[in-house]
Motif scaffolding. Sequence first.
Motif, short mmCIF file in Angstrom:
data_model
loop_
_atom_site.label_atom_id
_atom_site.label_comp_id
_atom_site.label_asym_id
_atom_site.label_seq_id
_atom_site.Cartn_x
_atom_site.Cartn_y
_atom_site.Cartn_z
N PRO A 96 31.50 35.32 60.78
CA PRO A 96 31.51 35.75 59.39
C PRO A 96 31.07 37.20 59.27
CG PRO A 96 29.59 34.37 59.85
CD PRO A 96 30.44 34.34 61.08
N ASP B 195 34.01 34.34 55.60
CA ASP B 195 32.85 33.45 55.47
C ASP B 195 32.68 32.60 56.73
OD1 ASP B 195 32.38 34.38 52.90
OD2 ASP B 195 33.88 32.99 52.07
N ARG C 96 35.90 40.03 53.38
CA ARG C 96 34.73 39.33 53.91
C ARG C 96 35.18 37.97 54.42
NH1 ARG C 96 29.45 40.38 55.06
NH2 ARG C 96 28.23 38.47 55.22
N ARG D 115 42.97 32.73 60.21
CA ARG D 115 41.61 33.00 60.65
C ARG D 115 41.56 33.33 62.14
NH1 ARG D 115 36.58 32.26 58.53
NH2 ARG D 115 34.89 31.76 59.99
#
Length: 713
Positions: A689, A713, A711, A673
Amino acid sequence: MTIPSDLIARMTLAEKIGQLNMVSADYAITGPVVAGDVTGALRAGRVGSIFNLYGRGPARRAQTIAVEETRLGIPLFFGFDVIHGFRTVFPMPLAEAGAFDPALWEETAREAATESAEAGLDLVFAPMLDIARDPRWGRGVEGPGEDPLVAMRFARAKVRGFQGRRGRAADRSVSGVVATVKHFVGYGASRAGRDYAEVDLSERELAEVYLPPFQAGVEEGAAALMPAFTDIGGLPLTAHRALITGKARGEWGFDGLVISDYGAIGELIPHGVAGDLADAAALALNAGVDVDMMSYAYEKGLDEALSRGRVTMETLDAAVKRVLDFKDRLGLFDDPYRRCQDETPEPAPPTRRCRAIARKAAAKSMVLLKNEGGALPLAENPGRIALIGPLADAGQDMLGSWAGAGRGTEAVGVFDGLTAALPGTAIDHARGVSIDGNGDEEAEKAKALDAARKADHVILCVGEAGWMSGEAASRARIDLPGRQEAFAADVLALGKPVIVLLFAGRPIVMPELFEKAAAIVMCWFPGTEAGPAVADILTGRVNPTARLAVTWPQHVGQVPIHYAARRGGRPLMVGNKYTSQYLDMPNAPLLPFGAGLSYTAFGLTEPSVAVGEKVEVETVVTNEGARAGETVVFLFATDPVARIARPVLELKDFSRIELAPGESHTVTFWLDRGAFAYPGADLKPVVEPGDIVLHVGFSADPDALKSATIRLD
């Protein structure tokens, strides 16, 4: 042995300041020597370190004075500019960056470290980590190019190679030397590409582009750091406490030595922030600069700065302690003669092993930019060759700038390399013109053109002299210097297929050659084994794999130029004048970041993505040609909507892959991430996000990328 606990307390003010004083050795016909004022200053305890002194004999003589003939016997450390090799010269860093091969970057640094240590050195002023997006700036040749991620990996590999894998200090072994990450920070953004000129960067650009490579080098354990000559927004880096003490020492935990660049502390006066040497000395010491290289500002100004109350004795003592601790970490208090056990005067010449590594590195750094009609590789029996141009038989120029202790006489030129690779082939050599256009060249030009008329293959060697790139080597015109362009036009007019070998430290604007030459190889400055490496590429013994670590402009009017720009509110729309574009030429570069050809062809599939604890990106790469070869696959990302507008493309990873003819292989990238973080409004990392578009491709050419959307989140 440890440093005596009362050593600083026993030091006089002059001896304390002496530990912060780095001086340069003199030179004689026989090589570097300690002589004159340096010897006297050494005996008086007014020198703490020396640079430009190498060879175990000279180092031992200087160390003997420091250890045996001074009151306190504090040993010296020795430094030298080893930018791309010591006695064995490897390709210039900008060339080597194009290999996109961290293992190679580490290997050449390790070999350079071994040669340096064997010559009595403790520290090298490398790696240079400046991001360079303006090819007018000559020092771009010393660094890893335009991309922060590439520069970060380059930093880590070079620090490991120089220092060894374990050292937050330097490796105490015979082979390790201290790495100095430089030039901290933003030097590559000098105004108009002029060396030493002003720099004015936004905090965002500093945080996103220019600081990350230095942070990577510090995290890898670099034991020294050098501030840039330049300023940022009016505050010279040599006096930039917020960046040196706040950012590097504070946020990043840097615990090594900060060494000024040559004369930089004294240059705070012409910068306009210091009135005299006392002011300059106080500004630098308070900012966290431990060692004054050759401005004598500390020697001549710190006493007065203390008297004026501009600096405290506690600050001075802290810097002295850092210097002493640094020497202790190097093992100098245990054995000051550890690298100068004998009187060997000169470093050994390149070994066969080092030459083999230099040859491999040079070949892996050369970029095939054009290859029409299979002009390359040359056939096994190529017929008569005309090897012409001012760099066809160059030696010293093959080394480029900052050639360390390399010798032009030890460098193998193209003529010798090609002659050895093609025994029995007739190779006619003529310079044609000089590099800079000086002198009467008509007879030599006629000889070269005559050779070209008779040849089956014409190989034209053009470009810059070694001194035309590097420090103090900015160029407003980045075309071929001298009369080379006109000479090249005459060669092309003969109607023969022309293979161009381009030697330079920057992209060169040469539109006619790009349009009309059959093949172009960007050789950069390849180093000691230039000729054999060129021959390896031309004959196909090595299939070209290097890619451009910089964007190649069509015209100097496009610079600064790089692939990771932001769109703006009116991005280019063909046919709409009121969008961001030139009236007289396209926005697109001649060649994008990552461009480069091979003697085979590669294809890749649309990426497949999976989002879990990490983002997994896969693409299948296929060698679609008839030769084995390697290629580089790049993974870029685009964040279409963010609170802070993001670049059109950002490099997230890259991978080299080698495939046999017809072979396919899945290349997999994993991103956590944090890979999608960017400095938010407060410049602290944030991951938002939303949709992210991931692209795979062989370069940053937007029309050739294959994409998928995920995508977050």
